[in-house]
Write a protein that holds these residues in place. Structure first.
Motif, short mmCIF file in Angstrom:
data_model
loop_
_atom_site.label_atom_id
_atom_site.label_comp_id
_atom_site.label_asym_id
_atom_site.label_seq_id
_atom_site.Cartn_x
_atom_site.Cartn_y
_atom_site.Cartn_z
N THR A 94 0.83 -1.20 0.00
CA THR A 94 0.00 0.00 0.00
C THR A 94 0.86 1.25 0.00
O THR A 94 0.44 2.31 -0.46
CB THR A 94 -0.94 0.00 1.21
N GLY A 95 2.09 1.12 0.51
CA GLY A 95 3.01 2.25 0.53
C GLY A 95 3.30 2.80 -0.85
O GLY A 95 3.73 3.94 -1.00
N ARG A 96 3.02 1.99 -1.87
CA ARG A 96 3.29 2.46 -3.22
C ARG A 96 2.20 3.38 -3.77
O ARG A 96 2.37 3.95 -4.85
CB ARG A 96 3.48 1.27 -4.15
N THR A 97 1.07 3.49 -3.08
CA THR A 97 -0.03 4.30 -3.63
C THR A 97 0.40 5.73 -3.91
O THR A 97 0.04 6.30 -4.93
CB THR A 97 -1.25 4.32 -2.70
N ALA A 98 1.17 6.32 -2.99
CA ALA A 98 1.56 7.72 -3.16
C ALA A 98 2.25 7.92 -4.51
O ALA A 98 2.04 8.92 -5.19
CB ALA A 98 2.48 8.15 -2.03
N GLY A 99 3.05 6.94 -4.89
CA GLY A 99 3.82 7.07 -6.12
C GLY A 99 2.98 7.04 -7.38
O GLY A 99 3.44 7.43 -8.45
N TYR A 100 1.75 6.56 -7.29
CA TYR A 100 0.91 6.48 -8.48
C TYR A 100 -0.07 7.63 -8.59
O TYR A 100 -0.75 7.78 -9.58
CB TYR A 100 0.14 5.15 -8.49
N LEU A 101 -0.18 8.43 -7.54
CA LEU A 101 -1.14 9.53 -7.55
C LEU A 101 -0.48 10.81 -8.04
O LEU A 101 0.59 11.19 -7.55
CB LEU A 101 -1.70 9.74 -6.14
N ARG A 102 -1.12 11.46 -8.99
CA ARG A 102 -0.60 12.73 -9.47
C ARG A 102 -1.04 13.85 -8.55
O ARG A 102 -1.85 14.71 -8.88
CB ARG A 102 -1.06 13.01 -10.90
N LEU A 103 -0.54 13.79 -7.34
CA LEU A 103 -0.77 14.83 -6.34
C LEU A 103 0.62 15.06 -5.75
O LEU A 103 1.54 14.34 -6.06
CB LEU A 103 -1.71 14.31 -5.24
N ASP A 104 0.75 16.04 -4.87
CA ASP A 104 2.01 16.12 -4.14
C ASP A 104 2.06 14.87 -3.28
O ASP A 104 1.18 14.65 -2.46
CB ASP A 104 2.03 17.37 -3.25
N SER A 105 3.06 14.05 -3.52
CA SER A 105 3.03 12.75 -2.85
C SER A 105 4.40 12.38 -2.31
O SER A 105 5.43 12.68 -2.92
CB SER A 105 2.55 11.69 -3.83
N PHE A 106 4.37 11.74 -1.16
CA PHE A 106 5.61 11.41 -0.47
C PHE A 106 5.62 9.94 -0.10
O PHE A 106 4.67 9.43 0.49
CB PHE A 106 5.75 12.25 0.80
N HIS A 107 6.69 9.27 -0.44
CA HIS A 107 6.87 7.86 -0.11
C HIS A 107 7.98 7.84 0.93
O HIS A 107 9.13 8.09 0.61
CB HIS A 107 7.25 7.13 -1.40
N THR A 108 7.63 7.58 2.16
CA THR A 108 8.58 7.83 3.27
C THR A 108 9.18 6.52 3.77
O THR A 108 9.18 5.53 3.08
CB THR A 108 7.87 8.57 4.41
N THR A 109 9.67 6.55 5.00
CA THR A 109 10.26 5.34 5.58
C THR A 109 9.19 4.47 6.23
O THR A 109 8.07 4.92 6.46
CB THR A 109 11.34 5.71 6.62
N HIS A 110 9.57 3.25 6.57
CA HIS A 110 8.61 2.28 7.09
C HIS A 110 8.04 2.74 8.44
O HIS A 110 8.79 2.90 9.41
CB HIS A 110 9.30 0.93 7.24
N GLY A 111 6.75 2.95 8.46
CA GLY A 111 6.08 3.31 9.71
C GLY A 111 6.03 4.80 9.99
O GLY A 111 5.32 5.24 10.90
N ARG A 112 6.76 5.58 9.23
CA ARG A 112 6.85 7.02 9.58
C ARG A 112 5.96 7.90 8.71
O ARG A 112 6.16 9.11 8.67
CB ARG A 112 8.30 7.51 9.47
N ALA A 113 5.01 7.31 8.06
CA ALA A 113 4.13 8.13 7.22
C ALA A 113 3.36 9.15 8.05
O ALA A 113 3.23 10.31 7.67
CB ALA A 113 3.17 7.24 6.45
N ILE A 114 2.87 8.73 9.22
CA ILE A 114 2.05 9.65 10.02
C ILE A 114 2.89 10.82 10.57
O ILE A 114 2.48 11.97 10.41
CB ILE A 114 1.26 8.91 11.11
N PRO A 115 4.05 10.58 11.20
CA PRO A 115 4.82 11.76 11.63
C PRO A 115 5.26 12.65 10.47
O PRO A 115 5.30 13.88 10.62
CB PRO A 115 6.02 11.17 12.37
#
Lengths: 309, 103, 386
Positions: free
Chosen positions: A81-102
């Motif tokens: 699911t972490g890959r979703t950001a990479g497919y959306l044409r929005l400002d998107s960030f693919h971060t480190t494991h578990g740190r998406a919320i911070p």
């Protein structure tokens, strides 16, 4: 339609004896493509995986919410699911494991005008990122969390995770899982989330509506989406493919809006209670902060303003 | 999905009608669209696409009511509906046969 | 660009290094802070918590250091200048996302007020044992910038430099204080805002569709950034990526990407590096030091000079990137390097490498908890010239 049917994608004419089929017309593209980085397709998700379906629901929900998409930012952690950001044409960030919320916390507070959405998996959000999850909910940060729950760590080969039901087999639970799984809606509600819902990838319209609602809800909103993982979870447990899991959801999902989240545990291959469980109003972190500091400091207080470029 | 009777006002209701577009090579053959199309418009083809998956075929051209469920449930962004033009619908309705709507 | 007067508390103060560091950060334009309390860095967070609401800053105390580091990277992408502070154990937790900041080329500042380690070690007493962790702590190959102040005044001045370097090179800058520098109270002069030079964020101004978040053209140019929410629809990832920021998982992409990350610092050492030298020209022996050790060393140097030994000093103000060229030059001139540091030998290894056998390097180690006795350093100097 006949004209259309005889034209292939590249405009070649098909042999006349072949039965006409509906094919992609040159003058149409998929209506969701404007929200996608289509140059990166095909995506990495397996055949009959439901994450793509959650993505369509997110896009439709986003469209429905009528938010300014320039101000919508998507953050993902690591995993399928972490890959979703990479497919959306929005400002998107693919971060480190578990740190998406911070990471999303930084974005949301750094620019309060942004609508920050976290789309990530159950392992990412509630195992390695569990602490961040409960604290973001406690603070009632203005974030929308879409947690795709496929009951295992699929990216790494189907290991048992925090949501793997007891009895279910996973690569690191070869004899079946013997740990108690998380009840995510209960976790979210008890941590302070103001909006909690659960759907399956099959409840696509309801999911869309809920996502639209959650995007417009100020505060910490949490949506759990039960999602088929055919390659790993279903295969190891001999549950068939993604379609079989969808059929299982069809037969076993019970819609109970406002259900007590305490009672919405998911047991292995038993009923799944879905619906919108929690929808309350509570000042968000920023509202609370600004009001509080204004009271205490009076004119000395300078509210935070996002920087200008 | 089948009606147990024909609604009284059927001739007055403007049933929306959709054209289904399929990006065959994007399909990974999950058959979600086939399974959940309320009008059973789609059926998995016996042919293979470039990737070696069976993709859906439109078997009942005129039956699509543009509900877009296939579009929503497709994890691959490979199928979508576009509402047909009014002319085509009226023609179809007048003839009283959805089958012929687009022929 | 000059500093925003709102954040500059002009005047003369009697202040410890931690507070001076906080004031320096505010003066440098830092308006987003995420942190987690840990001795001996708490004073910085406390000062920021008190000052930020009055200067229009955003302070948040996160649930741990992992989150703090992730939050400041996120906030940096909204265009704001960000900082977090920590000490040993927290620094270890931050390593994961320091790597992310390096990979995403995100400017931010991480303050590490070093204490004795390993593990919980000496929470309230000094150490300098995180110097190699600063350089190598996160996995993978990378280069970053680390500064080491030695006085309260320098905590103020140098943290501004840290923010400027972060913006200039799009890199996380580590500010390696130690407990002694953090808790030592001295005179600090905060100048007028117009006397403080600030490097602003370099924003992209071209066409939206042409925007690429990275430029891998060697070490020559650093790509300008954009902010989230401005309609660029950019993608940033911690995976190996191309100039568009899209993941690209193959050996060539890895080569290009990592080479760029390393080159932009390594090939610009001359522009980044700051060293302070004294009595170098005629020196037989050079004492190389940083942080609080550099002040203790001064006493020993003074004593040695009185005894007729030609001693020079070299202080590493920027510890990383390492001033390799300069040390190599000096190695051919001097009889020995003396390296007093409050660890069991970290930077001394680096000097040994650069000296490459041309001059012996003598380490004066100290396990931590207190500073060196200047006598120990003097003794080492004496032995070196004997």
């Amino acid at each position: 339609m006949t004209e259309v049917a005889t034209q292939s994608k590249k405009g070649e004419t098909k042999p006349k004896n072949e039965k006409p089929k509906a094919v992609l017309r040159d003058d149409y593209e998929h209506p969701m493509e404007i929200y996608l980085r289509i140059e990166r397709f095909p995506h990495i998700w397996c055949a009959t995986c439901g994450i793509g379906t959650v993505l369509t629901a997110f896009i439709s929900g986003l469209e429905k919410s009528k938010l300014d998409i320039e101000k919508v930012t998507v953050v993902s952690g690591i995993g399928c699911t972490g890959r979703t950001a990479g497919y959306l044409r929005l400002d998107s960030f693919h971060t480190t494991h578990g740190r998406a919320i911070p990471f999303a916390t930084g974005l949301a507070l750094g620019n309060p005008k942004l609508k920050v959405v976290v789309i990530s998996g159950d392992g990412d959000l509630t195992a390695i990122g569990g602490n961040h999850f409960i604290h973001a909910a406690r603070r009632n940060l203005d974030l929308t969390i879409i947690c795709v729950n496929n009951f295992n760590y699929a990216m790494t080969g189907g290991q048992a995770g925090p949501t793997t039901p007891m009895e279910a087999i996973a690569s690191t639970a070869p004899y079946g899982c013997y740990e108690y799984p998380f009840n995510l809606p209960f976790l979210a509600e008890s941590s302070g989330a103001v909006f909690v819902a659960r759907w399956t990838a099959l409840h696509i319209r309801r999911l869309t509506n809920t996502i639209a609602e959650a995007l417009l809800k100020p505060g910490f909103s949490f949506i759990e989406v039960i999602c088929p993982c055919a390659t790993l979870y279903a295969r190891r447990n001999r549950l068939g493919d993604g379609l079989d899991l969808m059929r299982f959801y069809h037969d076993n999902a019970i819609i109970k809006h406002g259900a007590n989240t305490r009672e919405v545990d998911i047991e292995y291959q038993k009923q799944i209670i879905v619906g919108k469980f929690v929808d309350i109003d509570k000042p968000t972190f920023l509202q609370q902060r600004d009001r509080f500091l204004k009271n205490k400091l009076g004119n000395q207080f300078i509210p935070y303003k996002e920087p200008v470029s | 999905m089948k009606y147990w009777r024909v609604p009284f006002d059927r001739d007055k209701i403007d049933i929306p009608h959709g054209d289904i577009h399929i990006n065959i090579d994007r399909c990974k053959g999950c058959s979600f669209c086939e399974e959940y199309c309320p009008r059973d418009v789609l059926k998995m083809s016996t042919n293979y696409n470039k990737k070696g998956y069976h993709y859906p075929d439109v078997i009942k051209q005129g039956e699509c009511v543009n509900c877009c469920l296939c579009e929503m449930i497709c994890p691959e962004f490979a199928i979508f509906c576009i509402e047909s033009s009014k002319d085509t619908i009226q023609k179809g309705m007048k003839k009283g046969s959805n089958q012929e709507a687009t022929s | 660009m000059k500093a925003d007067p709102v954040g500059v508390a002009k005047g003369s103060y009697f202040m410890d290094g931690d507070h001076a560091c906080a004031e320096g950060a505010i003066a440098a334009g830092c308006r987003f802070f995420a942190g987690y309390p840990i001795t001996p860095s708490t004073e910085i967070a406390e000062r920021i918590a008190e000052r930020f609401p009055k200067v229009g800053g955003m302070f948040i105390q996160m649930e741990d250091e992992l989150a703090s580091m992730a939050a400041i990277i996120g906030a940096a992408w909204t265009g704001t200048k960000t900082m977090t502070v920590t000490s040993g154990p927290g620094f270890s937790l931050m390593m994961e996302n320091i790597g992310l900041a390096v990979m995403m080329e995100t400017p931010c500042v991480v303050v590490d007020v070093q204490r004795g380690g390993p593990s919980t070690g000496l929470p309230t007493l000094t150490g300098q044992a995180d110097m190699m962790q600063a350089r190598w702590g996160s996995h993978g190959d990378y280069e970053l910038i680390a500064l080491s102040p030695n006085s309260s005044q320098e905590c103020f001045d140098l943290i501004i430099t840290a923010f400027n370097l972060a913006e200039q090179w799009r890199v996380p800058v580590l500010f390696m204080m130690d407990e002694c520098v953090g808790h030592m109270t001295e005179k600090v002069v905060i100048p007028d805002a117009y006397e403080i030079t600030i490097t602003p964020r370099k924003f992209y101004r071209g066409k939206k569709k042409d925007f690429k978040p990275y430029k891998f053209n060697g070490h020559t140019k650093i790509a300008p950034m954009v902010k989230a929410g401005d309609g660029y629809f950019f993608h940033i990832t911690g995976l190996t990526h191309d100039e568009r920021g899209y993941p690209l998982i193959n050996a060539e992409a890895q080569q290009t990407n990592v080479q760029h990350l390393v080159d932009k610092i390594n090939k610009n050492v001359d522009k980044i590096s700051i060293v302070e030298e004294d009595n170098i020209t005629d020196a037989d022996v050079i004492v190389v030091s940083y942080g609080i050790s550099s002040r203790v060393a001064l006493k020993a140097v003074e004593f040695a000079r009185k005894n007729g030994i030609k001693v020079g000093t070299l202080r590493l103000v920027t510890v990383w990137p390492f001033p390799e060229k300069r040390i190599k030059q000096l190695a051919s001139q001097v009889k020995a390097f003396i390296i007093p540091e409050i660890n069991m030998g970290q930077i001394s290894l680096e000097i040994e490498r650069c000296a490459a056998g041309q001059a012996p390097t003598i380490l004066v180690p100290h396990a931590g908890g207190w500073v060196h006795d200047p006598k120990d350093i003097f003794q080492a100097i004496e032995e070196a010239v004997a």
